[in-house]
Design an enzyme around this catalytic site. Structure first.
Site, short mmCIF file in Angstrom:
data_model
loop_
_atom_site.label_atom_id
_atom_site.label_comp_id
_atom_site.label_asym_id
_atom_site.label_seq_id
_atom_site.Cartn_x
_atom_site.Cartn_y
_atom_site.Cartn_z
N LYS A 103 0.86 -1.19 0.00
CA LYS A 103 0.00 0.00 0.00
C LYS A 103 0.88 1.23 0.00
O LYS A 103 2.02 1.19 0.49
CB LYS A 103 -0.88 0.02 1.25
N SER A 357 -8.64 -5.12 -10.81
CA SER A 357 -7.27 -4.70 -11.17
C SER A 357 -6.49 -5.84 -11.80
O SER A 357 -5.74 -5.66 -12.76
CB SER A 357 -6.52 -4.26 -9.91
#
Ligand code: GLU
Length: 423
Positions: A103, A357
């Site tokens: 992240k 994704s």
């Protein structure tokens, strides 16, 4: 109060105990492989220089390249990004994607920047991390307050730095720069697949027609707004929705399409507008009140730590669908379980985004383009399989969905590390 990261680590410890994970392996999972902390310099349009803290945390890449979004938020810090990176590893394992977790984030309120400043800061971030990302290394995507345009600037910057057309380094891109049909609604779409699989299984829980099933949604960003639109098309009754500034309520059901059309149109012109300024029949409520409404289904689709020690006992719903990352804290999850409220955990419920994704990335790698129906069909299959798997684990371990999701993904991570000879 415990931090978000401590809260996530506590969940890992609880699940590890249940599956009797050796302590040394638990230690590996409790620690990200790489933590990058940056100070980014931005020259504002007026010539002032500002510095922003930024991060990329790469948690574990045993199952495949690191993958996970980038958020822009004033409160973003290393603790938050570490928690989210860890959750990404587990999320990718829950839905069986060939990815590890990561992240990133910048501690900035993007509404305080002009478009040109936002672009410069986005490109600066890529300049700082380009060595550790790549289509086979680490593939970022949108998260809170980031979008297709920001991904396009970032993917362009990466391509320029590498003197190569490399759209597969970012996902969630616009359609004319390697984006995929269906990626925009993937998070919400996947969450609703999970919700309906659960409702199908627990037929007796809500014995009502869709039009009588009441839903409150916290958040009107990508996840919240698209969830509201999809659910309303399916005939469910959305009675409340909010953004960061406040919410709106109509117990007979909101005219959600019209409200969101107006809100999103206004927001494009002025990012500081709030949903409570939209036209329509409703009363204004606070975010706190929204979470405590009597509804059949509550969907936190904004930020972490929304249902916590303070309000867990006041939650009056049957189902919480976590479309945000970490909206229900560890303690709150235990309290809700005791009160027979089912929490459908974010690492499954919001995984539709990263599944979308994945299909974007596959198309980038092959140069192919699939139709929206194809992409959504593939996301639906993946989400259904993941729910069925998780349901089995939950029954076997005699626990709640949250703990079961952590337990099964930790086991998968352990297997991936073993296969590669890392442990
Ligand atoms: N930011 C989203 C998440 O938290 C999507 C991540 C991705 O697509 O890589 O799951």
């Amino acid at each position: 109060m415990e931090s978000f990261y401590q809260d996530v680590l506590r969940r890992i410890k609880k699940a590890s105990e249940i599956i009797k994970l050796p302590e040394q392996i638990e230690e590996v999972i409790l620690n990200p492989q790489r933590i990058i902390q940056l100070s980014l310099t931005l020259k504002r349009d007026n010539g002032n220089i500002e510095t922003y803290k930024a991060y990329r945390v790469q948690h574990n890449d045993a199952p495949g390249p690191f993958k996970g979004g980038i958020r822009f938020h004033a409160d973003t810090d290393l603790d938050e990004v570490s928690a989210l990176a860890t959750l990404m590893s587990l999320k990718n394992s829950v839905v069986n994607l060939p990815y590890g977790g990561a992240k990133g984030g910048i501690g900035v309120d993007p509404r305080s920047l002009s478009e040109a400043e936002l672009e410069r800061l986005s490109r600066e971030y890529v300049n700082a991390i380009h060595n550790v990302i790549g289509p086979r290394k680490d593939i970022p995507a949108p998260d809170v307050n980031t979008n297709g345009q920001i991904m396009a600037w970032m993917a362009d910057q990466y391509s320029l730095l590498n003197n190569n057309y490399l759209p597969g380094v970012f996902t969630g891109k616009p359609m004319n720069f390697g984006g995929s049909f269906g990626r925009d609604i993937a998070t919400s779409f996947g969450g609703i697949v999970v919700l309906e699989e659960f409702l199908k299984k627990e037929k007796k829980l809500i014995k009502k027609q869709n039009s009588e099933i009441t839903i409150a949604i916290q958040g009107a960003g990508n996840a919240g707004a698209n969830a509201a639109r999809i659910l309303s098309k399916k005939g469910y009754k959305i009675i409340a929705i909010s953004d960061s500034k406040g919410g709106i309520l109509n117990k007979n059901g909101l005219k959600i399409e019209a409200i969101l059309d107006e809100y999103q149109e206004e927001k494009r012109k002025d990012s500081s507008v709030t949903i409570t300024e939209s036209g329509g029949e409703f009363q204004k409520i606070t975010n706190k009140e929204l979470l405590e409404l009597t509804v059949d289904i509550l969907i936190p689709a904004a930020l972490e730590n929304q249902i916590n020690n303070e309000n867990a006992k006041k939650i009056k719903t049957k189902i919480v669908l976590e479309l945000a990352n970490g909206p229900v804290t560890f303690d709150a999850n235990e309290a809700l379980f005791e009160n027979k409220v089912t929490v459908l955990p974010g690492i499954l419920a919001n995984a539709g985004g990263v599944v979308g994704s994945y299909f974007e990335w596959v198309q980038n790698n092959s140069g192919d383009r699939w139709s929206k129906e194809d992409v959504l069909g593939k996301i639906e299959t993946k989400m259904k399989e993941a729910f069925a798997d998780l349901d089995l684990v939950k029954t076997k371990l005699k626990t709640d969905y949250h703990t079961a999701a952590f337990a099964s993904s930790i086991l998968k991570l352990q297997e991936a590390m073993k296969t590669r000879g890392r442990i």
